[in-house]
Structure formats: C-alpha cells, structure tokens
Design a protein around this motif. Structure first.
Motif, PDB file in Angstrom:
ATOM      1  N   LYS A  50     -51.647-103.095  -8.611  1.00  0.00           N
ATOM      2  CA  LYS A  50     -50.842-104.162  -8.020  1.00  0.00           C
ATOM      3  C   LYS A  50     -50.257-105.079  -9.089  1.00  0.00           C
ATOM      4  O   LYS A  50     -49.229-105.706  -8.883  1.00  0.00           O
ATOM      5  N   LEU A  51     -50.896-105.157 -10.259  1.00  0.00           N
ATOM      6  CA  LEU A  51     -50.483-106.096 -11.293  1.00  0.00           C
ATOM      7  C   LEU A  51     -49.687-105.481 -12.430  1.00  0.00           C
ATOM      8  O   LEU A  51     -48.897-106.175 -13.063  1.00  0.00           O
ATOM      9  N   GLU A  52     -49.912-104.179 -12.723  1.00  0.00           N
ATOM     10  CA  GLU A  52     -49.205-103.590 -13.851  1.00  0.00           C
ATOM     11  C   GLU A  52     -48.910-102.113 -13.627  1.00  0.00           C
ATOM     12  O   GLU A  52     -49.547-101.462 -12.795  1.00  0.00           O
ATOM     13  N   ILE A  53     -47.941-101.626 -14.385  1.00  0.00           N
ATOM     14  CA  ILE A  53     -47.539-100.226 -14.308  1.00  0.00           C
ATOM     15  C   ILE A  53     -47.326 -99.715 -15.728  1.00  0.00           C
ATOM     16  O   ILE A  53     -46.811-100.443 -16.578  1.00  0.00           O
ATOM     17  N   CYS A  54     -47.753 -98.482 -15.979  1.00  0.00           N
ATOM     18  CA  CYS A  54     -47.607 -97.872 -17.300  1.00  0.00           C
ATOM     19  C   CYS A  54     -46.641 -96.698 -17.190  1.00  0.00           C
ATOM     20  O   CYS A  54     -46.851 -95.792 -16.372  1.00  0.00           O
ATOM     21  N   ILE A  55     -45.589 -96.718 -18.003  1.00  0.00           N
ATOM     22  CA  ILE A  55     -44.553 -95.690 -17.989  1.00  0.00           C
ATOM     23  C   ILE A  55     -44.512 -95.026 -19.356  1.00  0.00           C
ATOM     24  O   ILE A  55     -44.517 -95.716 -20.382  1.00  0.00           O
ATOM     25  N   ARG A  56     -44.472 -93.694 -19.351  1.00  0.00           N
ATOM     26  CA  ARG A  56     -44.373 -92.952 -20.609  1.00  0.00           C
ATOM     27  C   ARG A  56     -43.187 -92.008 -20.547  1.00  0.00           C
ATOM     28  O   ARG A  56     -42.751 -91.611 -19.480  1.00  0.00           O
ATOM     29  N   GLY A  57     -42.709 -91.643 -21.720  1.00  0.00           N
ATOM     30  CA  GLY A  57     -41.569 -90.749 -21.860  1.00  0.00           C
ATOM     31  C   GLY A  57     -40.735 -91.226 -23.032  1.00  0.00           C
ATOM     32  O   GLY A  57     -41.202 -91.993 -23.873  1.00  0.00           O
ATOM     33  N   ARG A  58     -39.499 -90.796 -23.076  1.00  0.00           N
ATOM     34  CA  ARG A  58     -38.588 -91.258 -24.124  1.00  0.00           C
ATOM     35  C   ARG A  58     -37.763 -92.415 -23.571  1.00  0.00           C
ATOM     36  O   ARG A  58     -36.776 -92.211 -22.862  1.00  0.00           O
ATOM     37  N   ILE A  59     -38.171 -93.626 -23.880  1.00  0.00           N
ATOM     38  CA  ILE A  59     -37.510 -94.821 -23.358  1.00  0.00           C
ATOM     39  C   ILE A  59     -36.266 -95.103 -24.199  1.00  0.00           C
ATOM     40  O   ILE A  59     -36.356 -95.290 -25.408  1.00  0.00           O
ATOM     41  N   GLU A  60     -35.102 -95.121 -23.533  1.00  0.00           N
ATOM     42  CA  GLU A  60     -33.833 -95.345 -24.240  1.00  0.00           C
ATOM     43  C   GLU A  60     -33.238 -96.717 -23.952  1.00  0.00           C
ATOM     44  O   GLU A  60     -32.398 -97.190 -24.704  1.00  0.00           O
ATOM     45  N   GLY A  61     -33.667 -97.358 -22.875  1.00  0.00           N
ATOM     46  CA  GLY A  61     -33.133 -98.679 -22.575  1.00  0.00           C
ATOM     47  C   GLY A  61     -33.908 -99.379 -21.475  1.00  0.00           C
ATOM     48  O   GLY A  61     -34.445 -98.734 -20.575  1.00  0.00           O
ATOM     49  N   ILE A  62     -33.972-100.693 -21.588  1.00  0.00           N
ATOM     50  CA  ILE A  62     -34.604-101.524 -20.564  1.00  0.00           C
ATOM     51  C   ILE A  62     -33.647-102.675 -20.273  1.00  0.00           C
ATOM     52  O   ILE A  62     -33.186-103.352 -21.186  1.00  0.00           O
ATOM     53  N   THR A  63     -33.359-102.871 -18.991  1.00  0.00           N
ATOM     54  CA  THR A  63     -32.422-103.918 -18.582  1.00  0.00           C
ATOM     55  C   THR A  63     -33.045-104.737 -17.462  1.00  0.00           C
ATOM     56  O   THR A  63     -33.611-104.169 -16.530  1.00  0.00           O
ATOM     57  N   LEU A  64     -32.900-106.056 -17.552  1.00  0.00           N
ATOM     58  CA  LEU A  64     -33.320-106.934 -16.459  1.00  0.00           C
ATOM     59  C   LEU A  64     -32.065-107.496 -15.817  1.00  0.00           C
ATOM     60  O   LEU A  64     -31.287-108.191 -16.463  1.00  0.00           O
ATOM     61  N   GLU A  65     -31.853-107.149 -14.554  1.00  0.00           N
ATOM     62  CA  GLU A  65     -30.738-107.686 -13.794  1.00  0.00           C
ATOM     63  C   GLU A  65     -31.289-108.825 -12.956  1.00  0.00           C
ATOM     64  O   GLU A  65     -32.068-108.595 -12.042  1.00  0.00           O
ATOM     65  N   GLU A  66     -30.909-110.030 -13.313  1.00  0.00           N
ATOM     66  CA  GLU A  66     -31.455-111.198 -12.627  1.00  0.00           C
ATOM     67  C   GLU A  66     -30.996-111.260 -11.191  1.00  0.00           C
ATOM     68  O   GLU A  66     -29.869-110.899 -10.870  1.00  0.00           O
ATOM     69  N   GLY A  67     -31.899-111.742 -10.340  1.00  0.00           N
ATOM     70  CA  GLY A  67     -31.589-111.914  -8.928  1.00  0.00           C
ATOM     71  C   GLY A  67     -30.780-113.185  -8.730  1.00  0.00           C
ATOM     72  O   GLY A  67     -30.506-113.936  -9.677  1.00  0.00           O
ATOM     73  N   ARG A  68     -30.397-113.399  -7.509  1.00  0.00           N
ATOM     74  CA  ARG A  68     -29.623-114.609  -7.181  1.00  0.00           C
ATOM     75  C   ARG A  68     -30.488-115.848  -7.335  1.00  0.00           C
ATOM     76  O   ARG A  68     -31.643-115.875  -6.926  1.00  0.00           O
ATOM     77  N   LYS A  69     -29.903-116.878  -7.892  1.00  0.00           N
ATOM     78  CA  LYS A  69     -30.630-118.148  -8.042  1.00  0.00           C
ATOM     79  C   LYS A  69     -30.423-118.963  -6.767  1.00  0.00           C
ATOM     80  O   LYS A  69     -29.335-119.029  -6.232  1.00  0.00           O
ATOM     81  N   LYS A  70     -31.487-119.586  -6.286  1.00  0.00           N
ATOM     82  CA  LYS A  70     -31.416-120.390  -5.060  1.00  0.00           C
ATOM     83  C   LYS A  70     -31.348-121.851  -5.388  1.00  0.00           C
ATOM     84  O   LYS A  70     -31.817-122.322  -6.344  1.00  0.00           O
TER      85      LYS A  70
END
Length: 88
Positions: free
Chosen positions: A68-88
């Motif tokens: 519930k708190l964390e996730i582990c991902i493996r493989g060849r990571i080529e990019g990480i992007t954070l798309e921010e949600g709408r601000k209230k």
C-alpha cells in the motif's frame, strides 16, 4: 519514545504524503506514497499519486513488489515524468 519526525526534525505528516522516487541507476525504481496503478505494460507504468500522474517509461519493465505504501519497478528505465494534477 520520540517520534522519528522529531528525531530527524522533519516537518511532520506532510513529508510522508509526498511521493518519493528512489532510483538505483537505470535498472530499478522504488516509489513511495503512491495511490494506485492505473496502467501497466512492459514499456510504460502509470501510477496515480497525491501530486498527479507518475509515468515510468522504458523496456522490459516489471513490478517486482508492491504494498500500500511503496512499489518496486525493475527493467530498463528510460524516463520518469510527473504530470501534476489540477490545483484547487
């Protein structure tokens, strides 16, 4: 017994609500404080977070462990992007 936030002088609960990404080279990412998995393929994993959508792109991506708190991902990571949600 003192709380860890007091010992480390952290600003309290707000720190633990933020999404944290811990990279180990280009082969592993551990993401803490995510809400859920919204898409999962070998080339793209999309997670919903408090801040918005977190996209992990690469090759042969796999989710090797999650709680519930964390996730582990493996493989060849080529990019990480954070798309921010709408601000209230």
């Amino acid at each position: 017994m003192k709380k860890i936030t007091e010992i480390c002088r952290l600003p309290g609960e707000n720190v633990f609500r933020e999404t944290q990404v811990i990279l180990t080279g280009k082969r592993q990412a551990v993401i803490e404080n995510y809400k859920n998995i919204s898409a999962y393929t070998g080339e793209r994993i999309e997670l919903l977070t408090v801040s918005g959508r977190l996209l992990i792109c690469g090759k042969k991506l796999e989710i090797v462990n999650y709680t519930k708190l964390e996730i582990c991902i493996r493989g060849r990571i080529e990019g990480i992007t954070l798309e921010e949600g709408r601000k209230k």
